[in-house]
Design a protein around this motif. Structure first.
Motif, mmCIF file in Angstrom:
data_model
loop_
_atom_site.group_PDB
_atom_site.id
_atom_site.type_symbol
_atom_site.label_atom_id
_atom_site.label_comp_id
_atom_site.label_asym_id
_atom_site.label_seq_id
_atom_site.Cartn_x
_atom_site.Cartn_y
_atom_site.Cartn_z
ATOM 1 N N ASP A 49 29.669 71.121 15.732
ATOM 2 C CA ASP A 49 30.811 72.039 15.889
ATOM 3 C C ASP A 49 31.515 71.861 17.249
ATOM 4 O OD1 ASP A 49 28.855 73.060 17.496
ATOM 5 O OD2 ASP A 49 28.983 75.120 16.727
ATOM 6 N N THR A 50 31.198 70.794 17.969
ATOM 7 C CA THR A 50 31.855 70.532 19.253
ATOM 8 C C THR A 50 33.341 70.233 19.019
ATOM 9 O OG1 THR A 50 29.805 69.499 20.007
ATOM 10 C CG2 THR A 50 31.796 69.064 21.335
ATOM 11 N N PRO A 51 34.246 71.048 19.582
ATOM 12 C CA PRO A 51 35.672 70.768 19.354
ATOM 13 C C PRO A 51 36.102 69.499 20.092
ATOM 14 C CG PRO A 51 35.392 72.662 20.806
ATOM 15 C CD PRO A 51 34.025 72.246 20.395
ATOM 16 N N ILE A 52 36.771 68.607 19.387
ATOM 17 C CA ILE A 52 37.267 67.364 20.002
ATOM 18 C C ILE A 52 38.768 67.480 20.261
ATOM 19 C CG2 ILE A 52 37.378 64.839 19.851
ATOM 20 C CD1 ILE A 52 34.497 65.906 19.946
ATOM 21 N N TYR A 53 39.532 67.892 19.259
ATOM 22 C CA TYR A 53 40.963 68.110 19.501
ATOM 23 C C TYR A 53 41.521 69.196 18.610
ATOM 24 C CZ TYR A 53 41.579 64.641 15.653
ATOM 25 O OH TYR A 53 41.507 63.943 14.474
ATOM 26 N N GLN A 54 42.660 69.723 19.066
ATOM 27 C CA GLN A 54 43.341 70.774 18.329
ATOM 28 C C GLN A 54 44.810 70.387 18.190
ATOM 29 O OE1 GLN A 54 43.900 74.797 20.054
ATOM 30 N NE2 GLN A 54 42.906 75.521 18.180
ATOM 31 N N VAL A 55 45.354 70.588 17.003
ATOM 32 C CA VAL A 55 46.787 70.372 16.791
ATOM 33 C C VAL A 55 47.431 71.734 16.578
ATOM 34 C CG1 VAL A 55 48.556 69.316 15.326
ATOM 35 C CG2 VAL A 55 46.460 68.051 15.856
ATOM 36 N N GLU A 56 48.518 71.957 17.294
ATOM 37 C CA GLU A 56 49.268 73.214 17.286
ATOM 38 C C GLU A 56 50.661 72.845 16.767
ATOM 39 O OE1 GLU A 56 50.520 76.065 20.997
ATOM 40 O OE2 GLU A 56 48.980 74.581 21.333
ATOM 41 N N MET A 57 51.109 73.505 15.701
ATOM 42 C CA MET A 57 52.391 73.107 15.088
ATOM 43 C C MET A 57 53.304 74.285 14.853
ATOM 44 S SD MET A 57 51.270 70.527 12.059
ATOM 45 C CE MET A 57 52.849 70.751 11.198
ATOM 46 N N LEU A 58 54.599 74.005 14.867
ATOM 47 C CA LEU A 58 55.577 75.024 14.487
ATOM 48 C C LEU A 58 55.863 74.909 12.993
ATOM 49 C CD1 LEU A 58 58.076 74.644 17.469
ATOM 50 C CD2 LEU A 58 56.395 76.456 17.119
ATOM 51 N N GLN A 59 56.232 76.017 12.392
ATOM 52 C CA GLN A 59 56.665 76.014 10.998
ATOM 53 C C GLN A 59 57.961 75.211 10.888
ATOM 54 O OE1 GLN A 59 55.057 77.721 8.544
ATOM 55 N NE2 GLN A 59 53.742 79.123 9.681
ATOM 56 N N SER A 60 58.102 74.436 9.839
ATOM 57 C CA SER A 60 59.334 73.670 9.580
ATOM 58 C C SER A 60 59.697 73.807 8.117
ATOM 59 C CB SER A 60 59.095 72.167 9.819
ATOM 60 O OG SER A 60 59.340 71.807 11.140
ATOM 61 N N PRO A 61 60.988 73.724 7.820
ATOM 62 C CA PRO A 61 61.345 73.536 6.407
ATOM 63 C C PRO A 61 60.828 72.152 6.012
ATOM 64 C CG PRO A 61 63.275 73.231 7.816
ATOM 65 C CD PRO A 61 62.148 73.672 8.709
ATOM 66 N N GLN A 62 60.342 71.997 4.788
ATOM 67 C CA GLN A 62 59.788 70.692 4.425
ATOM 68 C C GLN A 62 60.642 69.989 3.392
ATOM 69 O OE1 GLN A 62 55.567 70.320 4.132
ATOM 70 N NE2 GLN A 62 55.236 72.191 5.296
ATOM 71 N N GLY A 63 60.653 68.674 3.469
ATOM 72 C CA GLY A 63 61.429 67.888 2.510
ATOM 73 C C GLY A 63 61.981 66.650 3.167
ATOM 74 N N GLU A 64 62.572 65.814 2.369
ATOM 75 C CA GLU A 64 63.197 64.567 2.831
ATOM 76 C C GLU A 64 64.112 64.858 4.023
ATOM 77 O OE1 GLU A 64 62.374 61.830 0.845
ATOM 78 O OE2 GLU A 64 63.249 60.568 2.398
ATOM 79 N N GLY A 65 63.871 64.194 5.137
ATOM 80 C CA GLY A 65 64.762 64.322 6.295
ATOM 81 C C GLY A 65 64.374 65.395 7.289
ATOM 82 N N GLU A 66 63.489 66.323 6.908
ATOM 83 C CA GLU A 66 63.108 67.416 7.813
ATOM 84 C C GLU A 66 62.042 66.934 8.802
ATOM 85 O OE1 GLU A 66 64.997 69.856 7.533
ATOM 86 O OE2 GLU A 66 65.516 70.185 5.437
ATOM 87 N N LEU A 67 61.953 67.624 9.955
ATOM 88 C CA LEU A 67 61.065 67.177 11.026
ATOM 89 C C LEU A 67 60.049 68.244 11.439
ATOM 90 C CD1 LEU A 67 63.814 65.450 13.217
ATOM 91 C CD2 LEU A 67 62.123 64.300 11.787
ATOM 92 N N PHE A 68 58.843 67.794 11.739
ATOM 93 C CA PHE A 68 57.786 68.646 12.292
ATOM 94 C C PHE A 68 57.770 68.524 13.815
ATOM 95 C CE2 PHE A 68 54.910 68.332 8.346
ATOM 96 C CZ PHE A 68 55.025 69.674 8.040
#
Lengths: 187, 187
Positions: A49-68
Motif C-alpha cells: 500500500d506504499t503510495p508511489i504516485y497520485q494523479v489529480e485531474m480536472l473534470q472535462s467534457p469528453q469526446g473527439e477534440g476535447e482536452l484533459f
C-alpha cells in the motif's frame, strides 16, 4: 462587473495542486505496479500500500477534440536502486500527443517510439515536453522531493499498457551515488 | 548521467516567455484588427502599427493528434472605452478544444457557442480554462499590465475568423471607472 463572470479552476504552478469543486484523484501504490521494477525482491519487500504516485485531474467534457488537464505527483524513493516511476503508457489512439510541464522537483521523462527507440528528457520547474504521437511516456523521480508535472492530453487518447508489458528500453538507477541510465533487453 | 539527456524548451510561468532554439512569434497590430472594436473613430485615431498582442509558440510536429504550445501576450490599453482584445476565433475543426492557463495580468476570456451564447471567465495567474469544442474564444485585457496566457491546442484545429465577422455577443468597456460588459446585437 455588471454581468456574471465565471471563476474557473485554478492551478498552483509551484506544486500543481488544483482548486476546483470536483477534482478527480487516483493513487497508484506499490502493489499496483506488478513487474514494473527490475528488482523483484526489493519490490516484494515494500508494503503493497506504499503510495508511489497520485494523479489529480480536472473534470472535462469528453469526446473527439476535447482536452484533459491533470497533474502527476510522483513521490521520491527507490525500489532497490531503481528510482520510483510511473507505469508509463502508449495512448490507445496511438497518434494522440500530450504536453507535460515540469512544476516541482527533478526527474526524467522517458520517451519511447513504437520501434523501441528510447530517449530521456530532463524534467524541472518550467520544462516543456511536447510528446509527439506514437510515443510511450514514463516519469522517473531522480530527486529527493515530489516530482510534479502538469499535463494536457486529448480525452479520447486512452491508455495502452499492454504494448509495454515487456517494459521500456531504459532503466534509471542510483549507483555509486550517481544517477545512471541503462539500456535493457525488453525491460 | 551516462547517457545523453535532452534539455527541453522551458517556460517562465511568471510571464510565459519560452526558452528554445526556434521560437515562432507573431505580432498583431491595430491596423490588422479591422472591424474588431466598436468605436471606429477611436480605432482610426490609433497608429496602425500599434502592437496589440503577440503570440509566442514552440515548434511542434504537426498532424492529427499533435499539440501546439504557445503564449498570448495581450497589451493593456483601450480603443475608445473598449479594452484591448484578441481577434478571437472558432477552430476550423469545430470540435477541437483548447486549454488556457492565466499567467500574468488580469482579464477576461470571452467564450461563445455556435448558438451565440456568450460567457466570461476571469483570467488571472493560475486560472485554468478548459475551452470545449465548438466554442469561440477571445482574450480581453482589463488590467494595467500585459495579460499573458499559456495555451495548448491541437495542431489540426485551425482558425476560423469568418464565422465571427459580425463580432462576439459581448463587449467589455471601462465606463465611469468600472469594468462593464454589454450585450450587443451582432457585435
Amino acid at each position: 462587473m455588471n454581468v456574471p463572470v465565471i471563476v474557473p479552476p485554478g492551478v498552483a504552478f509551484l506544486n500543481g495542486h488544483f482548486t476546483a469543486e470536483n477534482i478527480i484523484t487516483k493513487t497508484t501504490r506499490s502493489g499496483d505496479l506488478v513487474g514494473v521494477f527490475q528488482d523483484d525482491a526489493a519490490w516484494r519487500a515494500l508494503p503493497a500500500d506504499t503510495p508511489i504516485y497520485q494523479v489529480e485531474m480536472l473534470q472535462s467534457p469528453q469526446g473527439e477534440g476535447e482536452l484533459f488537464v491533470g497533474t502527476t505527483h510522483l513521490n521520491p524513493g527507490r525500489v532497490g536502486d531503481e528510482f520510483y516511476m510511473t507505469r508509463g503508457h502508449f495512448h490507445q489512439r496511438r497518434e494522440q500527443g500530450e504536453v507535460y510541464f515540469g512544476l516541482r522537483g527533478s526527474g526524467l521523462l522517458l520517451l519511447q517510439s513504437e520501434q523501441g527507440e528510447a530517449r530521456l528528457e530532463q524534467v524541472s520547474p518550467g520544462s516543456v515536453h511536447i510528446i509527439p504521437g506514437n510515443t510511450a511516456h514514463r516519469l522517473i523521480n531522480t530527486g529527493s522531493e515530489v516530482l510534479s508535472a502538469l499535463a494536457v492530453w486529448p480525452t479520447i487518447a486512452g491508455h495502452d499498457y499492454a504494448s509495454l508489458a515487456q517494459g521500456f528500453k531504459q532503466r534509471v538507477f542510483l549507483r555509486e551515488g550517481k544517477i545512471q541510465a541503462k539500456e535493457v533487453q525488453n525491460g
